[in-house]
Design a protein around this motif. Structure first.
Motif, PDB file in Angstrom:
ATOM      1  N   LEU B 121       0.844  -1.188   0.000  1.00 14.12           N
ATOM      2  CA  LEU B 121       0.000   0.000   0.000  1.00 14.12           C
ATOM      3  C   LEU B 121       0.881   1.240   0.000  1.00 14.12           C
ATOM      4  O   LEU B 121       1.832   1.337   0.781  1.00 14.12           O
ATOM      5  CB  LEU B 121      -0.900   0.011   1.240  1.00 14.12           C
ATOM      6  CG  LEU B 121      -1.801   1.231   1.369  1.00 14.12           C
ATOM      7  CD1 LEU B 121      -2.830   1.262   0.250  1.00 14.12           C
ATOM      8  CD2 LEU B 121      -2.488   1.251   2.725  1.00 14.12           C
ATOM      9  N   HIS B 122       0.563   2.163  -0.888  1.00 13.64           N
ATOM     10  CA  HIS B 122       1.340   3.398  -0.973  1.00 13.64           C
ATOM     11  C   HIS B 122       0.477   4.607  -0.662  1.00 13.64           C
ATOM     12  O   HIS B 122      -0.735   4.519  -0.644  1.00 13.64           O
ATOM     13  CB  HIS B 122       1.944   3.547  -2.373  1.00 13.64           C
ATOM     14  CG  HIS B 122       2.806   2.390  -2.752  1.00 13.64           C
ATOM     15  ND1 HIS B 122       4.046   2.189  -2.209  1.00 13.64           N
ATOM     16  CD2 HIS B 122       2.583   1.351  -3.584  1.00 13.64           C
ATOM     17  CE1 HIS B 122       4.562   1.085  -2.706  1.00 13.64           C
ATOM     18  NE2 HIS B 122       3.698   0.555  -3.555  1.00 13.64           N
ATOM     19  N   ALA B 123       1.151   5.738  -0.471  1.00 13.49           N
ATOM     20  CA  ALA B 123       0.484   7.009  -0.193  1.00 13.49           C
ATOM     21  C   ALA B 123      -0.205   6.992   1.160  1.00 13.49           C
ATOM     22  O   ALA B 123      -1.252   7.576   1.347  1.00 13.49           O
ATOM     23  CB  ALA B 123      -0.519   7.362  -1.305  1.00 13.49           C
ATOM     24  N   ARG B 175      -3.182  12.496   5.748  1.00 13.26           N
ATOM     25  CA  ARG B 175      -3.182  11.962   4.387  1.00 13.26           C
ATOM     26  C   ARG B 175      -4.421  12.380   3.604  1.00 13.26           C
ATOM     27  O   ARG B 175      -4.514  12.206   2.408  1.00 13.26           O
ATOM     28  CB  ARG B 175      -3.029  10.449   4.376  1.00 13.26           C
ATOM     29  CG  ARG B 175      -4.223   9.663   4.836  1.00 13.26           C
ATOM     30  CD  ARG B 175      -4.106   8.214   4.442  1.00 13.26           C
ATOM     31  NE  ARG B 175      -3.797   8.074   3.040  1.00 13.26           N
ATOM     32  CZ  ARG B 175      -4.636   8.325   2.059  1.00 13.26           C
ATOM     33  NH1 ARG B 175      -5.854   8.766   2.320  1.00 13.26           N
ATOM     34  NH2 ARG B 175      -4.297   8.178   0.821  1.00 13.26           N
ATOM     35  N   GLN B 231       0.004  11.608  -3.085  1.00 15.68           N
ATOM     36  CA  GLN B 231       0.521  11.097  -4.361  1.00 15.68           C
ATOM     37  C   GLN B 231       1.913  11.652  -4.646  1.00 15.68           C
ATOM     38  O   GLN B 231       2.802  10.926  -5.068  1.00 15.68           O
ATOM     39  CB  GLN B 231      -0.431  11.459  -5.506  1.00 15.68           C
ATOM     40  CG  GLN B 231      -1.710  10.620  -5.561  1.00 15.68           C
ATOM     41  CD  GLN B 231      -2.739  11.050  -4.523  1.00 15.68           C
ATOM     42  OE1 GLN B 231      -2.555  12.074  -3.856  1.00 15.68           O
ATOM     43  NE2 GLN B 231      -3.807  10.289  -4.367  1.00 15.68           N
ATOM     44  N   GLU B 234       4.330   9.949  -2.499  1.00 19.83           N
ATOM     45  CA  GLU B 234       4.607   8.597  -2.989  1.00 19.83           C
ATOM     46  C   GLU B 234       5.669   8.651  -4.080  1.00 19.83           C
ATOM     47  O   GLU B 234       6.576   7.820  -4.125  1.00 19.83           O
ATOM     48  CB  GLU B 234       3.315   7.971  -3.532  1.00 19.83           C
ATOM     49  CG  GLU B 234       3.476   6.537  -4.016  1.00 19.83           C
ATOM     50  CD  GLU B 234       2.258   6.033  -4.775  1.00 19.83           C
ATOM     51  OE1 GLU B 234       1.190   6.685  -4.722  1.00 19.83           O
ATOM     52  OE2 GLU B 234       2.385   4.994  -5.451  1.00 19.83           O
TER      53      GLU B 234
END
Lengths: 250, 250
Positions: B121-123, B175, B231, B234
């Motif tokens: 999982l990113h961001a 986030r 984003q 990331e």
DNA sequence: ATTTACATTTCGGGG
DNA sequence: CCCCGAAGTGTAAAT
């Protein structure tokens, strides 16, 4: 359908009257998600559940929550490519997308589920507030509620009332053990109301318990705590319902 | 199995090597839950998913989240009674119980799913923090991070650093769009640190957006806001990974 | 084991 | 539609 060919599965899904049936698809797949965050999931056996409302979720054989999902209202695009069935789900509003690539399909079920049964949840925070209004003595003898959800900067006071001595009292209700956050929330309301009225204000947390660290903080800030269990509140609500039902029938 | 008799389904579930296979059960059922709260669900068509880890969930044909569930590690009890298949799931720790009563079964599948694929999982907020540490200028030219997750009463400062003029600066990372809660959280940290050090303290919320009401509050409290998208963070992380990979290879 | 805060939180209610 | 807060929140990390 058990072990359908990819083309059979593709056709069955295509024919599914759009959004009106629920689909279960089990097989080997990989998943890519792109949106608020992004994620990749390497190949493995999973269960895909597509619902009538356009929501969908990919479940691994462990964990309660889906590993990937898309909320209700998503739009599906199907295609066959490289000996795989590819399902893309778009969320028009949040410009999010999910791509599920099935390389093997073990099971496909298209289901017409009828579900209009009602769901009732008890022992919620709202029921706790109602129970305190119905029987204020469970909080404290002599307590008189004045308002619920009273707006204050910033937020809303769960229950505002007067104690036995006529002191304005702010009650913060929690359905589970209260933590530091709840104590600070209550403090903000008490401070704000004290500023607003210029009077002495009492602050009480009504919850089934108070976390260790929160106890010290509560004491330091001159606030109070009263044990109130959601279950007991539920019973008060239920007894009141029964009482009113009896009165109505007699 | 399609439209199995209740007895067939009962037998198939009984035989299932305990907790080692995943089960899909579709049919008409009602559900009762008793535990931290309590709930009842009237009859309707639903999908029951039982996983290898002992978690289970009851899905209506709409809504993303299950209407009832039990976390991993639950214990199942099966019985036939009054022409119904009754599944009870106990959670030994939380003394919670779920009872699902199936009156009709349309589909039963016992599945041996193999899933060892990795999930990335990113961001996430953690990636946002890392990106700011890696490239502090995205927050502000001249910003120098001093500490992450620095403990303070009460809680933890996401990033503590010095701005270009050497002023101690508290950064609260979110986030997604930050609300009033985040502003108040930041204010607590700033106040607490000001008290602790006796110096001037700047407070900055780093998030992709700031809710309307929170903007006024932020201004009133003398705090600041900087747009930082998950984003973009990331991408900074990804570029750094690539750079280090290149360095490693050369 | 307890505490703490994040989450693609989801979901529902009110303005 | 935005905003706000509860949830049987679940979940993972830190103490």
């Amino acid at each position: 359908m058990e072990n359908p060919h990819l083309e059979e599965a593709h056709e069955a899904l295509r024919v599914r009257r759009s959004r009106e049936e629920t689909v279960l698809l089990v097989g080997e797949c990989s998943v890519k998600y792109e949106g608020r965050a992004s994620s990749t999931l390497e190949p493995g056996d999973r269960v895909l559940l597509i619902k009538q409302d356009g929501s969908l979720q990919v479940h691994r054989p462990f964990d309660l929550s889906p590993v990937n999902w898309q909320p209700p209202g998503s739009i599906l695009r199907l295609r066959i490519q490289d000996r795989s069935l590819i399902i893309r789900a778009y969320n028009p509003r949040g410009r999010e997308s999910l791509e599920i690539v099935f390389s093997k399909i073990a099971l496909l079920a298209v289901l017409d589920l009828r579900d209009s049964g009602s769901f009732f949840l008890h022992a919620s925070e709202e029921e706790m507030r109602s129970a305190i209004l119905l029987q204020p003595s469970i909080l404290e003898e002599g307590f008189k509620p004045l308002a619920v959800e009273r707006p204050i900067e910033p937020g809303f006071i769960d229950i505002l009332g007067l104690d036995g001595r006529g002191t304005l009292t702010v009650v913060e209700v929690k359905r589970r053990e209260a933590g530091k956050e709840a104590v600070l929330q209550l403090k903000r309301y008490v401070d704000s109301l004290r500023m607003e009225t210029g009077k002495e204000i009492r602050g009480i947390i009504a919850a089934p318990g108070l976390a260790r660290g929160a106890q010290r903080m509560l004491a330091a800030l001159g606030l109070e705590f009263k044990v109130i269990s959601p279950q007991r509140c539920e019973e008060i609500i239920r007894r009141d319902k029964e009482r009113r039902m009896t009165e109505f029938l007699t």
